[in-house]
Design a protein around this motif. Sequence first.
Motif, PDB file in Angstrom:
ATOM      1  N   ILE A   6      66.604 -35.713  20.882  1.00  0.00           N
ATOM      2  CA  ILE A   6      66.954 -36.204  19.371  1.00  0.00           C
ATOM      3  C   ILE A   6      67.144 -34.996  18.698  1.00  0.00           C
ATOM      4  CG2 ILE A   6      65.711 -37.129  17.412  1.00  0.00           C
ATOM      5  CD1 ILE A   6      65.476 -39.053  19.896  1.00  0.00           C
ATOM      6  N   GLY A  41      64.844 -37.942  12.285  1.00  0.00           N
ATOM      7  CA  GLY A  41      64.972 -37.160  13.452  1.00  0.00           C
ATOM      8  C   GLY A  41      63.504 -36.784  14.209  1.00  0.00           C
ATOM      9  N   GLN A  44      61.661 -40.112  15.315  1.00  0.00           N
ATOM     10  CA  GLN A  44      62.233 -40.793  16.477  1.00  0.00           C
ATOM     11  C   GLN A  44      61.877 -39.926  17.736  1.00  0.00           C
ATOM     12  OE1 GLN A  44      66.651 -41.472  15.748  1.00  0.00           O
ATOM     13  NE2 GLN A  44      66.061 -42.701  14.000  1.00  0.00           N
ATOM     14  N   ALA A  45      61.686 -38.861  17.503  1.00  0.00           N
ATOM     15  CA  ALA A  45      61.400 -37.794  18.562  1.00  0.00           C
ATOM     16  C   ALA A  45      59.812 -37.865  18.868  1.00  0.00           C
ATOM     17  CB  ALA A  45      61.576 -36.291  18.236  1.00  0.00           C
ATOM     18  N   THR A  55      61.008 -35.113  26.056  1.00  0.00           N
ATOM     19  CA  THR A  55      61.567 -35.258  24.687  1.00  0.00           C
ATOM     20  C   THR A  55      62.168 -33.845  24.125  1.00  0.00           C
ATOM     21  OG1 THR A  55      60.793 -37.065  24.041  1.00  0.00           O
ATOM     22  CG2 THR A  55      61.731 -35.999  22.349  1.00  0.00           C
ATOM     23  N   GLY A 257      63.243 -44.724  18.903  1.00  0.00           N
ATOM     24  CA  GLY A 257      62.627 -43.748  19.686  1.00  0.00           C
ATOM     25  C   GLY A 257      61.891 -44.189  20.691  1.00  0.00           C
ATOM     26  N   SER A 260      64.757 -45.713  23.181  1.00  0.00           N
ATOM     27  CA  SER A 260      65.334 -44.537  24.076  1.00  0.00           C
ATOM     28  C   SER A 260      64.407 -44.051  24.895  1.00  0.00           C
ATOM     29  CB  SER A 260      65.676 -43.305  23.034  1.00  0.00           C
ATOM     30  OG  SER A 260      64.370 -42.572  22.437  1.00  0.00           O
TER      31      SER A 260
END
Length: 303
Positions: A6, A41, A44-45, A55, A257, A260
């Motif tokens: 990410i 960011g 989402q991480a 991650t 997130g 992904s």
Amino acid sequence: MKKVIILGSTNVDTILNVQRFPQPGETMAMNSMAVAGGGKGANQAIAAVRSGAETTFISKVGHEGAANFMLDTFKEDGMNIDHVTTSETAGTGQAYIMVDENGQNSILIYGGANQDITNEDIQAAKGSIKAADRIVAQFEVPIPSVIEAFKIARENDVQTILNPAPAIKNIPDDLLSVTDMIVPNETESEIITGIKVTDEASMEASAKEFFKMGVKAVIITVGDRGSFYATSEQSGFVNAFKVKAADTTAAGDTFIGALSSKLELDYSNLEEAMTYANKASSLAVQIKGAQNSIPYAKDILAD
């Protein structure tokens, strides 16, 4: 287990709970105030790592105590933060979020250290990008750094997912040419394509515009209705889970997130991964705050 990078922002959120949004020139009292971790960011991480992805986060923070607060949060979740660096000139990013009693929000952002991410920072993370399955980025960091990261990814067969938020009307061709999937919400989609998203037909039309721009796959999220998807081979709509929202902050970030962490690189499980991501978002919106509301895989998979 998916290996996910990410690239994005780290913010400290100041959350202002209000009965309703004030009118221009109006002064009104808040119901309450809280401080929590945020940034698209970082959100989402955290969503990716809590859903089981390996991650790595690429970001930048300041020198102050707020940075330590955020780094401690990342470490607690087991995130790789080798490429979260420190700005010598700017403080950690800040966000000021007003949330009304219906759970809707309005957000003001101070970019701070997020705007100091450079191509040199991306090159320093090149080995990690090359080893990943996919990389996800947004627009709360400099676009040249996103282009640089996506070019490295494309050269090494690493899938690229762009969350074009905050939206800009003209995304550089250099970025679109190395973007595999784009994931806007309905407002962002309209800003970029000029097509108002009202129904599935307008979503199909929007997807065709994105395909013309060079991307291979599109997901358009439409809040509590769910999310639309389209690739060259298929399209459809995945309904949201119906819940009473307390705070929609980080709902979209949680979706991306979580997605992904589960999506196969050939999109073969696209609907299944979107259903999982929709459920993650439905859990997140029931709790006030951003990162504290992002669920873990065990909670998302529970009946």
